[in-house]
Scaffold this active site. Sequence first.
Site, PDB file in Angstrom:
ATOM      1  N   MET A   1      15.991  -4.893   2.950  1.00 43.46           N
ATOM      2  CA  MET A   1      14.718  -4.269   2.601  1.00 43.46           C
ATOM      3  C   MET A   1      14.927  -3.193   1.538  1.00 43.46           C
ATOM      4  O   MET A   1      15.935  -2.496   1.532  1.00 43.46           O
ATOM      5  CB  MET A   1      14.084  -3.645   3.839  1.00 43.46           C
ATOM      6  CG  MET A   1      13.552  -4.665   4.837  1.00 43.46           C
ATOM      7  SD  MET A   1      12.192  -5.647   4.177  1.00 43.46           S
ATOM      8  CE  MET A   1      10.950  -4.364   3.938  1.00 43.46           C
ATOM      9  N   GLY A   2      13.955  -3.091   0.638  1.00 42.62           N
ATOM     10  CA  GLY A   2      13.971  -2.024  -0.358  1.00 42.62           C
ATOM     11  C   GLY A   2      14.781  -2.313  -1.603  1.00 42.62           C
ATOM     12  O   GLY A   2      14.884  -1.457  -2.483  1.00 42.62           O
TER      13      GLY A   2
ATOM     14  N   ASN B   1       2.469  -8.242  -5.650  1.00 40.66           N
ATOM     15  CA  ASN B   1       2.457  -7.437  -6.874  1.00 40.66           C
ATOM     16  C   ASN B   1       3.427  -7.972  -7.913  1.00 40.66           C
ATOM     17  O   ASN B   1       4.636  -8.006  -7.696  1.00 40.66           O
ATOM     18  CB  ASN B   1       2.805  -5.987  -6.518  1.00 40.66           C
ATOM     19  CG  ASN B   1       2.569  -5.041  -7.666  1.00 40.66           C
ATOM     20  OD1 ASN B   1       2.152  -5.438  -8.751  1.00 40.66           O
ATOM     21  ND2 ASN B   1       2.833  -3.775  -7.436  1.00 40.66           N
TER      22      ASN B   1
ATOM     23  N   GLU C   1       0.822  -1.207   0.000  1.00 40.18           N
ATOM     24  CA  GLU C   1       0.000   0.000   0.000  1.00 40.18           C
ATOM     25  C   GLU C   1       0.858   1.260   0.000  1.00 40.18           C
ATOM     26  O   GLU C   1       0.516   2.259  -0.642  1.00 40.18           O
ATOM     27  CB  GLU C   1      -0.934   0.001   1.213  1.00 40.18           C
ATOM     28  CG  GLU C   1      -1.992  -1.088   1.200  1.00 40.18           C
ATOM     29  CD  GLU C   1      -1.478  -2.453   1.651  1.00 40.18           C
ATOM     30  OE1 GLU C   1      -2.213  -3.440   1.536  1.00 40.18           O
ATOM     31  OE2 GLU C   1      -0.317  -2.519   2.122  1.00 40.18           O
TER      32      GLU C   1
ATOM     33  N   PRO D   1      12.832 -13.418   0.824  1.00 40.90           N
ATOM     34  CA  PRO D   1      11.683 -13.565   1.729  1.00 40.90           C
ATOM     35  C   PRO D   1      10.920 -12.258   1.879  1.00 40.90           C
ATOM     36  O   PRO D   1      11.505 -11.171   1.875  1.00 40.90           O
ATOM     37  CB  PRO D   1      12.328 -13.976   3.058  1.00 40.90           C
ATOM     38  CG  PRO D   1      13.672 -14.543   2.681  1.00 40.90           C
ATOM     39  CD  PRO D   1      14.104 -13.753   1.481  1.00 40.90           C
ATOM     40  N   ARG D   2       9.612 -12.379   2.026  1.00 44.51           N
ATOM     41  CA  ARG D   2       8.760 -11.199   2.136  1.00 44.51           C
ATOM     42  C   ARG D   2       9.034 -10.417   3.412  1.00 44.51           C
ATOM     43  O   ARG D   2       9.042  -9.186   3.406  1.00 44.51           O
ATOM     44  CB  ARG D   2       7.282 -11.638   2.101  1.00 44.51           C
ATOM     45  CG  ARG D   2       6.272 -10.521   2.317  1.00 44.51           C
ATOM     46  CD  ARG D   2       6.203  -9.608   1.115  1.00 44.51           C
ATOM     47  NE  ARG D   2       5.123  -8.633   1.251  1.00 44.51           N
ATOM     48  CZ  ARG D   2       4.814  -7.738   0.318  1.00 44.51           C
ATOM     49  NH1 ARG D   2       5.503  -7.694  -0.809  1.00 44.51           N
ATOM     50  NH2 ARG D   2       3.828  -6.889   0.489  1.00 44.51           N
TER      51      ARG D   2
ATOM     52  N   LEU E   1       3.592  -6.572 -10.959  1.00 38.10           N
ATOM     53  CA  LEU E   1       3.781  -5.536 -11.965  1.00 38.10           C
ATOM     54  C   LEU E   1       5.212  -5.016 -12.042  1.00 38.10           C
ATOM     55  O   LEU E   1       5.669  -4.604 -13.112  1.00 38.10           O
ATOM     56  CB  LEU E   1       2.829  -4.366 -11.705  1.00 38.10           C
ATOM     57  CG  LEU E   1       1.360  -4.648 -12.025  1.00 38.10           C
ATOM     58  CD1 LEU E   1       0.507  -3.448 -11.673  1.00 38.10           C
ATOM     59  CD2 LEU E   1       1.178  -5.022 -13.492  1.00 38.10           C
ATOM     60  N   GLU E   2       5.917  -5.026 -10.929  1.00 39.05           N
ATOM     61  CA  GLU E   2       7.298  -4.527 -10.948  1.00 39.05           C
ATOM     62  C   GLU E   2       8.182  -5.372 -11.866  1.00 39.05           C
ATOM     63  O   GLU E   2       8.862  -4.814 -12.737  1.00 39.05           O
ATOM     64  CB  GLU E   2       7.862  -4.486  -9.532  1.00 39.05           C
ATOM     65  CG  GLU E   2       9.092  -3.599  -9.402  1.00 39.05           C
ATOM     66  CD  GLU E   2       9.374  -3.245  -7.946  1.00 39.05           C
ATOM     67  OE1 GLU E   2       9.629  -2.073  -7.672  1.00 39.05           O
ATOM     68  OE2 GLU E   2       9.334  -4.158  -7.090  1.00 39.05           O
TER      69      GLU E   2
END
Length: 430
Positions: A314-315, A340, A65, A273-274, A342-343
């Site tokens: 992260m990122g 997602n 989000e 990993p998420r 789309l990336e």
Amino acid sequence: MKYTSILDKTYNLFTYLALPGIMGHLLIKSIKNSEYHKRYPERFGHVSFGPLSDSIWIHGVSVGEVQSAHPLAKKILEQNICRDMVVTSTTPTGSEQVQNTFPKSIYHSYLPYDLPFFVNRFFPSVNPKLVMFMETEIWPNIFKYCHNSSIPLVIANARISPDSFKRYQKIKFFISPVLNYCQKILAQSEKDAERFLSLGVSPRKIITTGNIKFDIELSENKIEKGRKLREKFAPKGPIWVAASTHNGEEEQLLDVHAKLLEKEPEALLIIVPRHPERFETVADLCSKKGYQFQRHSKRKGVDPDIKVYLGDTMGDLPTYYAASDIAFVGGSLAEIGGHNMLEPSALGLPVFTGPHLFNFQEIANMLQENQALSIVNSSEELFQNLYSLLQHPANIKTISEKAKQVVHDNKGAVEKTLKQITELLPQGTD
């Protein structure tokens, strides 16, 4: 009115009763991720800034989000629509995403618990002229405060999954008035708009603006880092990335890679990993499976003998995508609802996912209809399709072009959303 008051009091009672359990849940989570027990006062409405003026408040619950909010927030700031901007999140990963991607000039906090005392403490510090919640975050007391204070409230990029819709239908008597506190609900798709309409939202409040996720902004810096990372892997063969993976998926994906190595000995898997609290777990799993692997966080030269590269920062997901030939997007073999895709599509990667895609069904349908997405039902099916695609480089190129075209053809939601929210702002706003 009396009936609504009874519902409000009942909701508040149950929320108060649930609060110790919620806090206990955060405490348990903090065992693996210490960020969960930090900045507790913010969850009770205490912030380190304010009172602000002429501000816009945007809320994104977590990473996805927050990513959706970023291009919209960027446009708002570029056009000087507000003096101050506040971006809230609920999770530490969402918070980190805000701090890593948004300008330092914005104010950031965790979302306060949705109880009158905390909400009434939070709002005077933010003092927003407009509040925007991303996707479908429904908080009755926050929404009611906006309504009672004549603060325009918008749900942007709004969606309702089939499962959520079924749950909301059972409590339509409560959800309907809460949703009608919004001035506008800007739906991702006509199907989402129909679901909001079925929940009793006034038709004049619902506008279909498209999915902001298609307005993805690719960081040239991240892409360049990905290219340089790819060069470090040379002379490695094909590279595939398993992104945003969850518990139960990593073991399957590592087994798929073992089979692939029998056919393609120089292949490399980048596994990401998420959730950061699972980095160590996945590292242990790589060791248990006997892989020579390396962690991105070590920031050293790449060992040429590695078979797995662990994306434990992260990122940096765009960097891992840019270094790869093919992507698998997780949360889809496990019943999470997908993430997602789309990336990687915008970068021209052929994308595989599992069948559990209810959080991204509309996007998945578009990509699949244009032959830019392959849905696999098992790890064995993933291996077969992955290996088959690697044997046909021309097909990779064809899928790459189709994926980028789908993303390009569906852009424009940010501008439509911006137009709708500016109509709600006080006249004369700079």
